[in-house]
Motif scaffolding. Sequence first.
Motif, PDB file in Angstrom:
ATOM      1  N   VAL A 146       0.835  -1.212   0.000  1.00 42.75           N
ATOM      2  CA  VAL A 146       0.000   0.000   0.000  1.00 42.75           C
ATOM      3  C   VAL A 146       0.866   1.258   0.000  1.00 42.75           C
ATOM      4  O   VAL A 146       0.610   2.211  -0.760  1.00 42.75           O
ATOM      5  CB  VAL A 146      -0.950  -0.006   1.218  1.00 42.75           C
ATOM      6  CG1 VAL A 146      -1.651   1.342   1.347  1.00 42.75           C
ATOM      7  CG2 VAL A 146      -1.979  -1.120   1.087  1.00 42.75           C
ATOM      8  N   LEU A 147       1.905   1.278   0.824  1.00 43.57           N
ATOM      9  CA  LEU A 147       2.771   2.453   0.907  1.00 43.57           C
ATOM     10  C   LEU A 147       3.522   2.695  -0.399  1.00 43.57           C
ATOM     11  O   LEU A 147       3.678   3.846  -0.828  1.00 43.57           O
ATOM     12  CB  LEU A 147       3.771   2.283   2.043  1.00 43.57           C
ATOM     13  CG  LEU A 147       3.221   2.453   3.459  1.00 43.57           C
ATOM     14  CD1 LEU A 147       4.274   2.064   4.477  1.00 43.57           C
ATOM     15  CD2 LEU A 147       2.762   3.890   3.687  1.00 43.57           C
ATOM     16  N   ALA A 148       3.986   1.628  -1.033  1.00 49.30           N
ATOM     17  CA  ALA A 148       4.752   1.783  -2.271  1.00 49.30           C
ATOM     18  C   ALA A 148       3.917   2.424  -3.364  1.00 49.30           C
ATOM     19  O   ALA A 148       4.390   3.307  -4.100  1.00 49.30           O
ATOM     20  CB  ALA A 148       5.279   0.420  -2.729  1.00 49.30           C
ATOM     21  N   ASP A 152       9.861   7.948 -10.900  1.00 46.77           N
ATOM     22  CA  ASP A 152       8.439   8.164 -11.153  1.00 46.77           C
ATOM     23  C   ASP A 152       7.957   7.136 -12.173  1.00 46.77           C
ATOM     24  O   ASP A 152       7.694   7.442 -13.326  1.00 46.77           O
ATOM     25  CB  ASP A 152       8.213   9.592 -11.679  1.00 46.77           C
ATOM     26  CG  ASP A 152       6.730   9.942 -11.734  1.00 46.77           C
ATOM     27  OD1 ASP A 152       5.933   9.201 -11.130  1.00 46.77           O
ATOM     28  OD2 ASP A 152       6.383  10.941 -12.393  1.00 46.77           O
ATOM     29  N   ASP A 153       7.846   5.910 -11.702  1.00 46.37           N
ATOM     30  CA  ASP A 153       7.571   4.803 -12.616  1.00 46.37           C
ATOM     31  C   ASP A 153       6.831   3.716 -11.839  1.00 46.37           C
ATOM     32  O   ASP A 153       7.301   3.244 -10.805  1.00 46.37           O
ATOM     33  CB  ASP A 153       8.903   4.272 -13.166  1.00 46.37           C
ATOM     34  CG  ASP A 153       8.722   3.155 -14.176  1.00 46.37           C
ATOM     35  OD1 ASP A 153       7.680   2.492 -14.143  1.00 46.37           O
ATOM     36  OD2 ASP A 153       9.635   2.955 -14.986  1.00 46.37           O
ATOM     37  N   TRP A 154       5.656   3.303 -12.332  1.00 49.17           N
ATOM     38  CA  TRP A 154       4.886   2.276 -11.642  1.00 49.17           C
ATOM     39  C   TRP A 154       5.609   0.928 -11.664  1.00 49.17           C
ATOM     40  O   TRP A 154       5.491   0.137 -10.728  1.00 49.17           O
ATOM     41  CB  TRP A 154       3.505   2.140 -12.282  1.00 49.17           C
ATOM     42  CG  TRP A 154       2.615   3.291 -11.941  1.00 49.17           C
ATOM     43  CD1 TRP A 154       2.322   4.361 -12.725  1.00 49.17           C
ATOM     44  CD2 TRP A 154       1.917   3.503 -10.706  1.00 49.17           C
ATOM     45  NE1 TRP A 154       1.489   5.233 -12.066  1.00 49.17           N
ATOM     46  CE2 TRP A 154       1.225   4.734 -10.832  1.00 49.17           C
ATOM     47  CE3 TRP A 154       1.809   2.782  -9.527  1.00 49.17           C
ATOM     48  CZ2 TRP A 154       0.436   5.236  -9.807  1.00 49.17           C
ATOM     49  CZ3 TRP A 154       1.017   3.278  -8.505  1.00 49.17           C
ATOM     50  CH2 TRP A 154       0.341   4.500  -8.647  1.00 49.17           C
ATOM     51  N   GLY A 155       6.356   0.675 -12.728  1.00 48.03           N
ATOM     52  CA  GLY A 155       7.134  -0.553 -12.788  1.00 48.03           C
ATOM     53  C   GLY A 155       8.190  -0.598 -11.689  1.00 48.03           C
ATOM     54  O   GLY A 155       8.442  -1.645 -11.097  1.00 48.03           O
ATOM     55  N   TRP A 156       8.808   0.570 -11.429  1.00 46.08           N
ATOM     56  CA  TRP A 156       9.809   0.644 -10.367  1.00 46.08           C
ATOM     57  C   TRP A 156       9.174   0.414  -9.007  1.00 46.08           C
ATOM     58  O   TRP A 156       9.747  -0.250  -8.142  1.00 46.08           O
ATOM     59  CB  TRP A 156      10.503   2.003 -10.399  1.00 46.08           C
ATOM     60  CG  TRP A 156      11.351   2.264  -9.194  1.00 46.08           C
ATOM     61  CD1 TRP A 156      11.137   3.186  -8.217  1.00 46.08           C
ATOM     62  CD2 TRP A 156      12.540   1.561  -8.814  1.00 46.08           C
ATOM     63  NE1 TRP A 156      12.119   3.116  -7.262  1.00 46.08           N
ATOM     64  CE2 TRP A 156      13.003   2.122  -7.613  1.00 46.08           C
ATOM     65  CE3 TRP A 156      13.268   0.526  -9.391  1.00 46.08           C
ATOM     66  CZ2 TRP A 156      14.140   1.681  -6.962  1.00 46.08           C
ATOM     67  CZ3 TRP A 156      14.413   0.077  -8.742  1.00 46.08           C
ATOM     68  CH2 TRP A 156      14.833   0.649  -7.547  1.00 46.08           C
ATOM     69  N   THR A 213       6.646  -1.403  -8.412  1.00 48.40           N
ATOM     70  CA  THR A 213       6.430  -2.845  -8.327  1.00 48.40           C
ATOM     71  C   THR A 213       7.718  -3.555  -7.933  1.00 48.40           C
ATOM     72  O   THR A 213       7.708  -4.532  -7.161  1.00 48.40           O
ATOM     73  CB  THR A 213       5.922  -3.388  -9.678  1.00 48.40           C
ATOM     74  OG1 THR A 213       4.693  -2.724 -10.028  1.00 48.40           O
ATOM     75  CG2 THR A 213       5.674  -4.889  -9.612  1.00 48.40           C
ATOM     76  N   THR A 214       8.855  -3.064  -8.437  1.00 48.94           N
ATOM     77  CA  THR A 214      10.156  -3.631  -8.069  1.00 48.94           C
ATOM     78  C   THR A 214      10.428  -3.435  -6.585  1.00 48.94           C
ATOM     79  O   THR A 214      10.933  -4.344  -5.906  1.00 48.94           O
ATOM     80  CB  THR A 214      11.280  -2.969  -8.895  1.00 48.94           C
ATOM     81  OG1 THR A 214      11.030  -3.196 -10.283  1.00 48.94           O
ATOM     82  CG2 THR A 214      12.645  -3.542  -8.524  1.00 48.94           C
ATOM     83  N   ILE A 215      10.104  -2.247  -6.066  1.00 50.99           N
ATOM     84  CA  ILE A 215      10.280  -1.955  -4.640  1.00 50.99           C
ATOM     85  C   ILE A 215       9.418  -2.908  -3.807  1.00 50.99           C
ATOM     86  O   ILE A 215       9.867  -3.470  -2.800  1.00 50.99           O
ATOM     87  CB  ILE A 215       9.915  -0.490  -4.330  1.00 50.99           C
ATOM     88  CG1 ILE A 215      10.973   0.455  -4.897  1.00 50.99           C
ATOM     89  CG2 ILE A 215       9.760  -0.273  -2.824  1.00 50.99           C
ATOM     90  CD1 ILE A 215      12.324   0.338  -4.222  1.00 50.99           C
ATOM     91  N   VAL A 216       8.170  -3.100  -4.239  1.00 49.38           N
ATOM     92  CA  VAL A 216       7.286  -4.034  -3.532  1.00 49.38           C
ATOM     93  C   VAL A 216       7.883  -5.431  -3.549  1.00 49.38           C
ATOM     94  O   VAL A 216       7.890  -6.142  -2.532  1.00 49.38           O
ATOM     95  CB  VAL A 216       5.882  -4.053  -4.176  1.00 49.38           C
ATOM     96  CG1 VAL A 216       5.038  -5.189  -3.599  1.00 49.38           C
ATOM     97  CG2 VAL A 216       5.176  -2.725  -3.965  1.00 49.38           C
ATOM     98  N   GLY A 217       8.431  -5.836  -4.718  1.00 45.56           N
ATOM     99  CA  GLY A 217       9.044  -7.154  -4.834  1.00 45.56           C
ATOM    100  C   GLY A 217      10.212  -7.326  -3.881  1.00 45.56           C
ATOM    101  O   GLY A 217      10.358  -8.374  -3.230  1.00 45.56           O
ATOM    102  N   ALA A 218      11.067  -6.280  -3.768  1.00 42.88           N
ATOM    103  CA  ALA A 218      12.220  -6.346  -2.865  1.00 42.88           C
ATOM    104  C   ALA A 218      11.768  -6.433  -1.414  1.00 42.88           C
ATOM    105  O   ALA A 218      12.315  -7.208  -0.619  1.00 42.88           O
ATOM    106  CB  ALA A 218      13.119  -5.132  -3.068  1.00 42.88           C
ATOM    107  N   TYR A 219      10.754  -5.653  -1.074  1.00 43.85           N
ATOM    108  CA  TYR A 219      10.258  -5.658   0.306  1.00 43.85           C
ATOM    109  C   TYR A 219       9.608  -6.994   0.654  1.00 43.85           C
ATOM    110  O   TYR A 219       9.874  -7.570   1.715  1.00 43.85           O
ATOM    111  CB  TYR A 219       9.257  -4.518   0.494  1.00 43.85           C
ATOM    112  CG  TYR A 219       8.780  -4.369   1.921  1.00 43.85           C
ATOM    113  CD1 TYR A 219       9.601  -3.796   2.888  1.00 43.85           C
ATOM    114  CD2 TYR A 219       7.519  -4.808   2.308  1.00 43.85           C
ATOM    115  CE1 TYR A 219       9.174  -3.666   4.191  1.00 43.85           C
ATOM    116  CE2 TYR A 219       7.084  -4.689   3.615  1.00 43.85           C
ATOM    117  CZ  TYR A 219       7.915  -4.111   4.546  1.00 43.85           C
ATOM    118  OH  TYR A 219       7.498  -3.991   5.849  1.00 43.85           O
ATOM    119  N   VAL A 220       8.767  -7.488  -0.250  1.00 43.91           N
ATOM    120  CA  VAL A 220       8.101  -8.766  -0.003  1.00 43.91           C
ATOM    121  C   VAL A 220       9.125  -9.899   0.067  1.00 43.91           C
ATOM    122  O   VAL A 220       8.970 -10.842   0.855  1.00 43.91           O
ATOM    123  CB  VAL A 220       7.051  -9.048  -1.098  1.00 43.91           C
ATOM    124  CG1 VAL A 220       6.506 -10.474  -0.983  1.00 43.91           C
ATOM    125  CG2 VAL A 220       5.899  -8.049  -0.997  1.00 43.91           C
TER     126      VAL A 220
END
Length: 211
Positions: free
Chosen positions: A55-57, A139-143, A145-152
Amino acid sequence: MFVFNLSSAFIAFFAVVGPPKVLLSFARLAATRSTHELRRLAAWSSLISAFIGLVLAYSADFVTSLFHISDQSLQLAGGTIFFVYAVALVLGIHLGAGADDDDTHLPNPMVDGIRELLLPYIASPLAVTAVLVGSLSKDDWGWRTTIVGAYVAVVVINYICVAALAPLMRRTHRTSLEVLSRLLGLLLAAVGVELFLNGLAGLGLHLPEAH
């Protein structure tokens, strides 16, 4: 200029809410819980933590706009927080840890455990800062998603470590975890300094390029 990339994001997440800190938190809970209860608690707290990170990402722009915070201000604040926390790690000081002398418990053991893990793990202020800073670095939705992937990924590693080591939690000596925490503190200190410098550069301060 520092670039907040996938590897630095993963290192930041691993340091602020990774196995060394999480195992210490769960080790305190292991004294009064069975292995099964500890694994259930790890599963639920990990799911909630991953959801909060997601949610935060994706809402980072909305959050900073709502509070009128610039990206540079967040980078400066985040870099300072990371550095202070990293120095505390190196010195063996656990900032934000729950009070050991708090004897207040809720009737439901699962809810009580989640409450105890709320600040050190589920909604760690350091993890929140890392997710926001990482998400706003591009400023990129794909990025994002990458941040979410790293956190998860870090959350999954946490769960695997707790689930695997749950039977040994009561007998595990904390010294090895403390040593690993201090080593990670050195890495996080470097990330914090670079992030702070990146915020200064974003405000127009000229910094010489590293060679």
